[in-house]
Design a protein around this motif. Structure first.
Motif, PDB file in Angstrom:
ATOM      1  N   LEU A  19      -1.262 -45.408   4.910  1.00 63.07           N
ATOM      2  CA  LEU A  19      -0.496 -44.983   3.731  1.00 63.07           C
ATOM      3  C   LEU A  19      -1.477 -44.508   2.675  1.00 63.07           C
ATOM      4  CD1 LEU A  19       2.195 -47.693   2.923  1.00 63.07           C
ATOM      5  CD2 LEU A  19       2.550 -45.443   3.935  1.00 63.07           C
ATOM      6  N   ALA A  20      -1.168 -43.375   2.073  1.00 65.63           N
ATOM      7  CA  ALA A  20      -2.041 -42.857   1.018  1.00 65.63           C
ATOM      8  C   ALA A  20      -1.215 -42.424  -0.184  1.00 65.63           C
ATOM      9  CB  ALA A  20      -2.847 -41.674   1.544  1.00 65.63           C
ATOM     10  N   ALA A  21      -1.707 -42.759  -1.356  1.00 61.64           N
ATOM     11  CA  ALA A  21      -1.173 -42.182  -2.599  1.00 61.64           C
ATOM     12  C   ALA A  21      -1.978 -40.920  -2.861  1.00 61.64           C
ATOM     13  CB  ALA A  21      -1.326 -43.160  -3.749  1.00 61.64           C
ATOM     14  N   VAL A  22      -1.277 -39.806  -3.111  1.00 61.92           N
ATOM     15  CA  VAL A  22      -1.934 -38.497  -3.139  1.00 61.92           C
ATOM     16  C   VAL A  22      -1.602 -37.752  -4.425  1.00 61.92           C
ATOM     17  CG1 VAL A  22      -2.047 -36.250  -1.965  1.00 61.92           C
ATOM     18  CG2 VAL A  22      -1.806 -38.346  -0.617  1.00 61.92           C
ATOM     19  N   ARG A  23      -2.600 -37.061  -4.935  1.00 61.02           N
ATOM     20  CA  ARG A  23      -2.403 -36.147  -6.067  1.00 61.02           C
ATOM     21  C   ARG A  23      -3.102 -34.844  -5.726  1.00 61.02           C
ATOM     22  NH1 ARG A  23      -1.922 -36.245 -11.784  1.00 61.02           N
ATOM     23  NH2 ARG A  23      -3.165 -34.587 -12.714  1.00 61.02           N
ATOM     24  N   GLN A  24      -2.477 -33.730  -6.066  1.00 61.24           N
ATOM     25  CA  GLN A  24      -3.048 -32.418  -5.710  1.00 61.24           C
ATOM     26  C   GLN A  24      -3.592 -31.704  -6.950  1.00 61.24           C
ATOM     27  OE1 GLN A  24       0.511 -30.791  -3.768  1.00 61.24           O
ATOM     28  NE2 GLN A  24      -0.557 -30.989  -1.810  1.00 61.24           N
ATOM     29  N   PHE A  25      -4.610 -30.888  -6.708  1.00 60.04           N
ATOM     30  CA  PHE A  25      -5.104 -29.996  -7.763  1.00 60.04           C
ATOM     31  C   PHE A  25      -5.696 -28.754  -7.115  1.00 60.04           C
ATOM     32  CE2 PHE A  25      -9.706 -31.127  -7.503  1.00 60.04           C
ATOM     33  CZ  PHE A  25      -9.612 -32.292  -6.749  1.00 60.04           C
ATOM     34  N   SER A  26      -5.845 -27.706  -7.911  1.00 58.07           N
ATOM     35  CA  SER A  26      -6.227 -26.413  -7.343  1.00 58.07           C
ATOM     36  C   SER A  26      -7.656 -26.033  -7.730  1.00 58.07           C
ATOM     37  CB  SER A  26      -5.233 -25.355  -7.816  1.00 58.07           C
ATOM     38  OG  SER A  26      -5.405 -24.203  -7.046  1.00 58.07           O
ATOM     39  N   GLY A  27      -8.097 -24.880  -7.268  1.00 55.85           N
ATOM     40  CA  GLY A  27      -9.412 -24.361  -7.645  1.00 55.85           C
ATOM     41  C   GLY A  27     -10.521 -24.926  -6.785  1.00 55.85           C
ATOM     42  N   GLU A  75      -6.933 -32.504  -2.780  1.00 60.04           N
ATOM     43  CA  GLU A  75      -6.176 -33.724  -3.037  1.00 60.04           C
ATOM     44  C   GLU A  75      -7.105 -34.914  -3.251  1.00 60.04           C
ATOM     45  OE1 GLU A  75      -2.388 -32.460  -0.224  1.00 60.04           O
ATOM     46  OE2 GLU A  75      -3.909 -33.811   0.591  1.00 60.04           O
ATOM     47  N   ILE A  76      -6.659 -35.837  -4.066  1.00 62.62           N
ATOM     48  CA  ILE A  76      -7.262 -37.170  -4.130  1.00 62.62           C
ATOM     49  C   ILE A  76      -6.362 -38.096  -3.323  1.00 62.62           C
ATOM     50  CG2 ILE A  76      -7.971 -39.097  -5.608  1.00 62.62           C
ATOM     51  CD1 ILE A  76      -9.511 -36.542  -6.247  1.00 62.62           C
ATOM     52  N   TRP A  77      -6.959 -38.874  -2.452  1.00 63.58           N
ATOM     53  CA  TRP A  77      -6.209 -39.885  -1.693  1.00 63.58           C
ATOM     54  C   TRP A  77      -6.723 -41.266  -2.088  1.00 63.58           C
ATOM     55  CZ3 TRP A  77      -6.353 -38.267   4.235  1.00 63.58           C
ATOM     56  CH2 TRP A  77      -5.755 -37.004   4.386  1.00 63.58           C
ATOM     57  N   LEU A  78      -5.790 -42.140  -2.398  1.00 61.69           N
ATOM     58  CA  LEU A  78      -6.103 -43.567  -2.507  1.00 61.69           C
ATOM     59  C   LEU A  78      -5.378 -44.238  -1.356  1.00 61.69           C
ATOM     60  CD1 LEU A  78      -5.564 -44.106  -6.362  1.00 61.69           C
ATOM     61  CD2 LEU A  78      -7.755 -44.005  -5.148  1.00 61.69           C
ATOM     62  N   LEU A  79      -6.121 -44.852  -0.463  1.00 58.74           N
ATOM     63  CA  LEU A  79      -5.492 -45.505   0.686  1.00 58.74           C
ATOM     64  C   LEU A  79      -4.886 -46.832   0.247  1.00 58.74           C
ATOM     65  CD1 LEU A  79      -7.962 -44.770   3.602  1.00 58.74           C
ATOM     66  CD2 LEU A  79      -6.184 -43.333   2.605  1.00 58.74           C
ATOM     67  N   LEU A  80      -3.724 -47.127   0.789  1.00 59.31           N
ATOM     68  CA  LEU A  80      -3.000 -48.340   0.399  1.00 59.31           C
ATOM     69  C   LEU A  80      -3.090 -49.373   1.502  1.00 59.31           C
ATOM     70  CD1 LEU A  80       0.220 -46.611  -0.959  1.00 59.31           C
ATOM     71  CD2 LEU A  80      -1.805 -47.268  -2.219  1.00 59.31           C
ATOM     72  N   ASP A  81      -2.974 -50.606   1.107  1.00 61.19           N
ATOM     73  CA  ASP A  81      -2.894 -51.684   2.091  1.00 61.19           C
ATOM     74  C   ASP A  81      -1.531 -51.573   2.777  1.00 61.19           C
ATOM     75  OD1 ASP A  81      -4.129 -54.284   3.033  1.00 61.19           O
ATOM     76  OD2 ASP A  81      -2.112 -54.905   2.487  1.00 61.19           O
ATOM     77  N   VAL A  82      -1.531 -51.439   4.097  1.00 60.75           N
ATOM     78  CA  VAL A  82      -0.286 -51.121   4.801  1.00 60.75           C
ATOM     79  C   VAL A  82       0.432 -52.347   5.344  1.00 60.75           C
ATOM     80  CG1 VAL A  82      -1.103 -48.847   5.447  1.00 60.75           C
ATOM     81  CG2 VAL A  82      -1.443 -50.737   7.023  1.00 60.75           C
ATOM     82  N   LYS A  83      -0.142 -53.523   5.181  1.00 57.62           N
ATOM     83  CA  LYS A  83       0.408 -54.698   5.856  1.00 57.62           C
ATOM     84  C   LYS A  83       1.859 -54.952   5.458  1.00 57.62           C
ATOM     85  CE  LYS A  83      -3.914 -57.168   6.435  1.00 57.62           C
ATOM     86  NZ  LYS A  83      -4.652 -56.518   5.327  1.00 57.62           N
ATOM     87  N   ASP A  84       2.136 -54.923   4.171  1.00 60.58           N
ATOM     88  CA  ASP A  84       3.500 -55.194   3.723  1.00 60.58           C
ATOM     89  C   ASP A  84       4.459 -54.145   4.247  1.00 60.58           C
ATOM     90  OD1 ASP A  84       2.363 -57.195   2.317  1.00 60.58           O
ATOM     91  OD2 ASP A  84       2.307 -56.107   0.414  1.00 60.58           O
ATOM     92  N   TYR A  85       4.052 -52.910   4.117  1.00 59.05           N
ATOM     93  CA  TYR A  85       4.976 -51.818   4.404  1.00 59.05           C
ATOM     94  C   TYR A  85       5.339 -51.724   5.878  1.00 59.05           C
ATOM     95  CZ  TYR A  85       7.309 -47.406   4.081  1.00 59.05           C
ATOM     96  OH  TYR A  85       8.239 -46.430   4.150  1.00 59.05           O
TER      97      TYR A  85
END
Ligand SMILES: *[C@@H]1O[C@H](CO)[C@@H](O)[C@H](O)[C@H]1NC(C)=O
Length: 226
Positions: free
Chosen positions: A149-157, A213-223
């Motif tokens: 699981l990743a939280a993602v934000r996008q940017f250009s350039g 993109e920036i990815w922050l990986l999430l702890d997936v155990k709960d999900y």
């Protein structure tokens, strides 16, 4: 002593991120145009929100460099990418050519070394066709992520060292107060040491429609109930 110095570095990096956090505009939901031409890892969007997207990746595999210590993400990525480019051109155990894919990842973590250097691992997404038996190569290793699981934000350039800090801070800020925020702090199964990851979808020769993109990986155990 070394541990204290490291904590101090981390503290300054984090303080910098918080202070500069709120400036940039949120972006998510752009399909990288390069993924129409070349293979990209498939994902599902679990939640799209104000400034972030939560994605589920089904066990992507990467070919990765050894950690590169540098003060510049841009320079470390260039150096790592050259190794990976040689690899797909056939500089590997089977002299096998491999199709280009996207994105190229740069995983960022604090370095053990002195001077607040940062450690960067640069990775190429291994095409599905090659995942069963990716050819080995000196200085490179395979990363198998499992369900991610990743939280993602996008940017250009074009990615600049300064942008990366700013966009990462903005992603953190947008996640604050959400149910995902705690999951970032727990060590993700895929890679416990990485602080954040930068994903780039374009070659240096493309000037328009660049997606990063920036990815922050999430702890997936709960999900995933693991
Ligand atoms: C990155 O590499 C370029 C070209 O080699 C160099 O001029 C520049 O100083 C480097 N940047 C950093 C922050 O080290």
């Amino acid at each position: 002593m070394a541990a204290n110095a490291l904590n101090l570095c981390s503290f300054f990096i984090f303080a910098f991120l918080i202070i500069n956090g709120a400036k940039t505009k949120p972006t998510v939901g752009i399909f990288p145009p390069s993924c129409n031409r070349i293979e990209c890892p498939k994902f599902e969007v679990i939640e799209a929100n104000n400034g972030y997207e939560i994605r589920s990746y089904d066990s992507p595999m990467w070919m990765s460099t050894a950690p590169i210590d540098d003060i510049s993400l841009v320079n470390a990525t260039r150096a790592g990418f050259l190794q990976l480019f040689d690899y797909i051109q056939g500089k590997n155990k089977y002299h096998q050519k491999i199709e280009m894919t996207a994105p190229v990842l740069t995983q960022v973590s604090p370095s053990d070394g002195p001077f607040c250097a940062t450690s960067f691992v640069v990775s190429f997404y291994i095409p599905k066709e090659n995942q069963g038996n990716p050819p080995a190569a000196q200085g490179l290793h395979v990363q198998k992520w499992g369900k991610t699981l990743a939280a993602v934000r996008q940017f250009s350039g074009f990615v600049k060292d300064y942008d990366v800090a700013e966009e990462t801070a903005a992603l953190y800020a947008s996640l604050e107060g959400s149910k995902w925020f705690d999951a970032i702090r727990k060590a993700p199964t895929a890679d416990p040491t990485t602080t954040y990851t930068v994903a780039q979808y374009n070659s240096p020769f493309e000037f328009d429609n660049r997606v990063n993109e920036i990815w922050l990986l999430l702890d997936v155990k709960d999900y995933f109930g693991m």
